[in-house]
Design an enzyme around this catalytic site. Structure first.
Site, PDB file in Angstrom:
ATOM      1  N   HIS A  71       0.830  -1.214   0.000  1.00  0.00           N
ATOM      2  CA  HIS A  71       0.000   0.000   0.000  1.00  0.00           C
ATOM      3  C   HIS A  71       0.865   1.266   0.000  1.00  0.00           C
ATOM      4  O   HIS A  71       0.435   2.307  -0.487  1.00  0.00           O
ATOM      5  CB  HIS A  71      -0.958  -0.023   1.193  1.00  0.00           C
ATOM      6  N   GLY A  77       4.954   5.730  -4.870  1.00  0.00           N
ATOM      7  CA  GLY A  77       6.247   5.076  -4.640  1.00  0.00           C
ATOM      8  C   GLY A  77       6.572   4.824  -3.174  1.00  0.00           C
ATOM      9  O   GLY A  77       5.796   5.162  -2.274  1.00  0.00           O
ATOM     10  N   ASP A  79       7.966   5.907  -0.419  1.00  0.00           N
ATOM     11  CA  ASP A  79       8.464   7.208   0.050  1.00  0.00           C
ATOM     12  C   ASP A  79       7.958   7.573   1.443  1.00  0.00           C
ATOM     13  O   ASP A  79       8.002   8.741   1.829  1.00  0.00           O
ATOM     14  CB  ASP A  79       8.059   8.311  -0.954  1.00  0.00           C
ATOM     15  N   SER A  81       5.057   7.909   2.535  1.00  0.00           N
ATOM     16  CA  SER A  81       3.869   8.783   2.595  1.00  0.00           C
ATOM     17  C   SER A  81       2.681   8.123   3.292  1.00  0.00           C
ATOM     18  O   SER A  81       1.787   8.806   3.792  1.00  0.00           O
ATOM     19  CB  SER A  81       3.476   9.244   1.189  1.00  0.00           C
ATOM     20  N   GLU A  93      -2.748   9.660   3.320  1.00  0.00           N
ATOM     21  CA  GLU A  93      -3.003   8.328   2.724  1.00  0.00           C
ATOM     22  C   GLU A  93      -3.592   7.332   3.714  1.00  0.00           C
ATOM     23  O   GLU A  93      -4.469   6.533   3.383  1.00  0.00           O
ATOM     24  CB  GLU A  93      -1.685   7.739   2.199  1.00  0.00           C
ATOM     25  N   PRO A 167      -6.107  -0.563  -6.309  1.00  0.00           N
ATOM     26  CA  PRO A 167      -7.215  -1.230  -6.992  1.00  0.00           C
ATOM     27  C   PRO A 167      -8.289  -1.693  -6.013  1.00  0.00           C
ATOM     28  O   PRO A 167      -7.979  -2.182  -4.932  1.00  0.00           O
ATOM     29  CB  PRO A 167      -6.545  -2.448  -7.664  1.00  0.00           C
ATOM     30  N   HIS A 197      -0.537 -13.164  -0.584  1.00  0.00           N
ATOM     31  CA  HIS A 197      -1.723 -13.629   0.147  1.00  0.00           C
ATOM     32  C   HIS A 197      -1.571 -15.068   0.634  1.00  0.00           C
ATOM     33  O   HIS A 197      -2.510 -15.657   1.143  1.00  0.00           O
ATOM     34  CB  HIS A 197      -2.987 -13.459  -0.707  1.00  0.00           C
TER      35      HIS A 197
HETATM   36  C1  HEM Z   1      -4.026  -6.729  -6.395  1.00  0.00           C
HETATM   37  C2  HEM Z   1      -4.634  -6.129  -5.546  1.00  0.00           C
HETATM   38  C3  HEM Z   1      -4.814  -6.498  -4.119  1.00  0.00           C
HETATM   39  C4  HEM Z   1      -5.979  -6.476  -3.481  1.00  0.00           C
HETATM   40  C5  HEM Z   1      -7.346  -6.087  -4.033  1.00  0.00           C
HETATM   41  C6  HEM Z   1      -5.716  -6.864  -2.127  1.00  0.00           C
HETATM   42  C7  HEM Z   1      -6.655  -6.919  -1.140  1.00  0.00           C
HETATM   43  C8  HEM Z   1      -6.438  -7.353   0.134  1.00  0.00           C
HETATM   44  C9  HEM Z   1      -7.449  -7.449   1.145  1.00  0.00           C
HETATM   45  C10 HEM Z   1      -8.904  -7.055   0.980  1.00  0.00           C
HETATM   46  C11 HEM Z   1      -6.876  -7.955   2.245  1.00  0.00           C
HETATM   47  C12 HEM Z   1      -7.562  -8.218   3.577  1.00  0.00           C
HETATM   48  C13 HEM Z   1      -7.578  -6.946   4.338  1.00  0.00           C
HETATM   49  C14 HEM Z   1      -8.469  -7.022   5.556  1.00  0.00           C
HETATM   50  O1  HEM Z   1      -9.586  -7.533   5.464  1.00  0.00           O
HETATM   51  O2  HEM Z   1      -8.001  -6.521   6.603  1.00  0.00           O
HETATM   52  C15 HEM Z   1      -5.501  -8.170   1.954  1.00  0.00           C
HETATM   53  C16 HEM Z   1      -4.598  -8.666   2.839  1.00  0.00           C
HETATM   54  C17 HEM Z   1      -3.282  -8.796   2.565  1.00  0.00           C
HETATM   55  N1  HEM Z   1      -2.647  -8.373   1.421  1.00  0.00           N
HETATM   56 FE1  HEM Z   1      -3.502  -7.818  -0.287  1.00  0.00          FE
HETATM   57  N2  HEM Z   1      -4.398  -7.137  -1.975  1.00  0.00           N
HETATM   58  C18 HEM Z   1      -3.800  -6.926  -3.172  1.00  0.00           C
HETATM   59  C19 HEM Z   1      -2.475  -7.068  -3.452  1.00  0.00           C
HETATM   60  C20 HEM Z   1      -1.522  -7.349  -2.517  1.00  0.00           C
HETATM   61  C21 HEM Z   1      -0.101  -7.308  -2.758  1.00  0.00           C
HETATM   62  C22 HEM Z   1       0.532  -6.948  -4.097  1.00  0.00           C
HETATM   63  C23 HEM Z   1       0.501  -7.630  -1.593  1.00  0.00           C
HETATM   64  C24 HEM Z   1       1.959  -7.709  -1.256  1.00  0.00           C
HETATM   65  C25 HEM Z   1       2.932  -7.779  -2.087  1.00  0.00           C
HETATM   66  C26 HEM Z   1      -0.529  -7.919  -0.625  1.00  0.00           C
HETATM   67  C27 HEM Z   1      -0.323  -8.359   0.659  1.00  0.00           C
HETATM   68  C28 HEM Z   1      -1.320  -8.661   1.555  1.00  0.00           C
HETATM   69  C29 HEM Z   1      -1.098  -9.323   2.836  1.00  0.00           C
HETATM   70  C30 HEM Z   1       0.230  -9.868   3.351  1.00  0.00           C
HETATM   71  C31 HEM Z   1      -2.327  -9.387   3.472  1.00  0.00           C
HETATM   72  C32 HEM Z   1      -2.629  -9.942   4.867  1.00  0.00           C
HETATM   73  C33 HEM Z   1      -2.574  -8.788   5.865  1.00  0.00           C
HETATM   74  C34 HEM Z   1      -2.919  -9.190   7.287  1.00  0.00           C
HETATM   75  O3  HEM Z   1      -2.862 -10.343   7.635  1.00  0.00           O
HETATM   76  O4  HEM Z   1      -3.250  -8.261   8.081  1.00  0.00           O
HETATM   77  N3  HEM Z   1      -1.749  -7.697  -1.216  1.00  0.00           N
HETATM   78  N4  HEM Z   1      -5.246  -7.790   0.664  1.00  0.00           N
END
Ligand code: HEM
Length: 349
Positions: A71, A77, A79, A81, A93, A167, A197
């Site tokens: 995020h 970037g 940075d 922020s 942000e 997104p 994930h």
């Molecule tokens: C492509 C778009 C992405 C979407 C729509 C997305 C969406 C989400 C959502 C909805 C959650 C759960 C948040 C919650 O309910 O608290 C989540 C968790 C997470 N996301 Fe993504 N994500 C994306 C990409 C990424 C990317 C690129 C990374 C890292 C490189 C990432 C790493 C994580 C991690 C590690 C969690 C677990 C966080 C936790 O356990 O508190 N996500 N993401």
């Protein structure tokens, strides 16, 4: 392709593979692997020990830090922020809707204060975020990643920019591919990044629309495995409960804190929790990549169901490469007068 904006060292080049070689720009003395070797030699080990000590009482912390970095870097970037607190005149942000559940700021602050004690005014908040996330991946059994340092911190932070750049939950696979392409990522990069994930959890609020009223149908998402659907309907009732429960993003056994490829195998069985995670397992632009990571194949052709697996894809090494790429998005480096090293990561100085 945004590789041209990156400042690469030789060490990083090998990590990134050959796809960016045509647009390499020269070494930068202010952004390189080991940037703090002279000015704060203990910097990387201080960050690591901060994470390890806080992990003892917060086992969800590493996943949170990996998400925090995404995020952070995706919007203006890497940075710093995202770390800024809103003021009367500026909504930062952190307070944008997609960031409201982002956590891990306390660990950044703890590392920052340890670093300010050891070497005052030297290590940026942006570098701390990158180093914490890199240590988090390693701590959970993922690859050990070498990252350049020397980032500076931004002097601005905008909630509206974050809301319009990150997104949304219902974004389609082509929409997601376009959003990642705009940041210089290939489709394969995007799938590897989504492999983050494999750790962590989501609140019911982030996916319960898939259980009861998917896209206004009053039905569940047909791509969800029916056993998973039954389980999730029990955990996440139609009327939200408080506090909102969480569910592991990787439904593999005991896999919530294991950085492995089981997440992709679960997707092949319809066990994705987030809509986008399940969607990449079936979309024709991403399914073969998911299947390759699920097979964790390193050589040769193989098949998973009726999908031909892309040969020679390894999730661990691909993730390491794309993590470096993520960590190098639009970095601010020495000589940039609009950048700084904040004393307090939450306050622009
Ligand atoms: C492509 C778009 C992405 C979407 C729509 C997305 C969406 C989400 C959502 C909805 C959650 C759960 C948040 C919650 O309910 O608290 C989540 C968790 C997470 N996301 Fe993504 N994500 C994306 C990409 C990424 C990317 C690129 C990374 C890292 C490189 C990432 C790493 C994580 C991690 C590690 C969690 C677990 C966080 C936790 O356990 O508190 N996500 N993401």
């Amino acid at each position: 392709m945004k590789c041209a904006k990156l400042m690469l060292t030789a060490a990083v080049l090998t990590l990134l593979g050959t796809s960016c070689l045509a647009v390499i720009v020269p070494l930068s003395s202010s952004f390189r692997v080991g940037f703090y070797n002279q000015t704060c030699p203990a910097a990387e080990s201080i960050v690591r020990s901060t994470l390890i000590s806080r992990f003892q009482s917060d086992i969800r912390l590493p996943a949170r830090l990996i998400r925090l970095l995404f995020h952070e870097c995706f919007v203006t970037g890497c940075d710093g922020s995202l770390l800024v607190t809103s003021t009367a005149s500026n909504q930062a942000e952190k307070d944008a809707a997609p960031n409201l559940n982002v956590a891990g700021y306390d660990a950044v602050d703890a590392a920052k204060s340890a670093l300010e004690n050891a070497c005052p005014g030297v290590v940026s908040c942006a570098d701390i975020e990158v180093l914490l996330a890199r240590e988090a991946v390693s701590l959970l059994g993922g690859p050990n990643i070498t990252v350049p340092t020397g980032r500076l911190d931004a002097r601005s932070s905008s909630a509206s920019l974050a809301a319009s750049t990150l997104p949304g939950l219902g974004t389609s696979v082509p929409g997601m591919i376009a959003a990642f392409a705009a940041k210089g990522f290939t489709t394969q990069d995007m799938v590897a990044l989504l492999g983050a994930h494999t750790v962590g959890a989501a609140f019911c609020n982030s996916f319960s629309y898939r259980l009861y009223n998917f896209k206004g149908t009053n039905q569940s998402d047909p791509s969800m495995n029916s056993i998973l659907l039954g389980k999730l309907r029990t955990v996440c009732p139609r009327s939200p409960v408080n506090p909102d429960p969480t569910v592991a993003l990787d439904q593999g056994n005991n896999s919530i804190n294991a950085f492995d490829s089981s997440f992709f195998r679960e997707l092949l069985n319809g066990n994705g929790i987030l809509e986008i995670d399940q969607a990449i397992a079936v979309h024709n632009q991403t399914a073969a990549i998911v299947a390759a990571y699920a097979a964790n194949s390193t050589s040769g052709n193989s098949t998973a169901g009726n999908i031909t697996v892309v040969p020679s894809l390894n999730f661990g090494s691909n993730f390491a490469q794309v993590f470096v790429k993520l960590s190098m998005l639009d970095v601010l480096t020495g000589g940039n007068s609009s950048a700084t090293i904040r004393k307090n990561c939450a306050i622009i100085s």
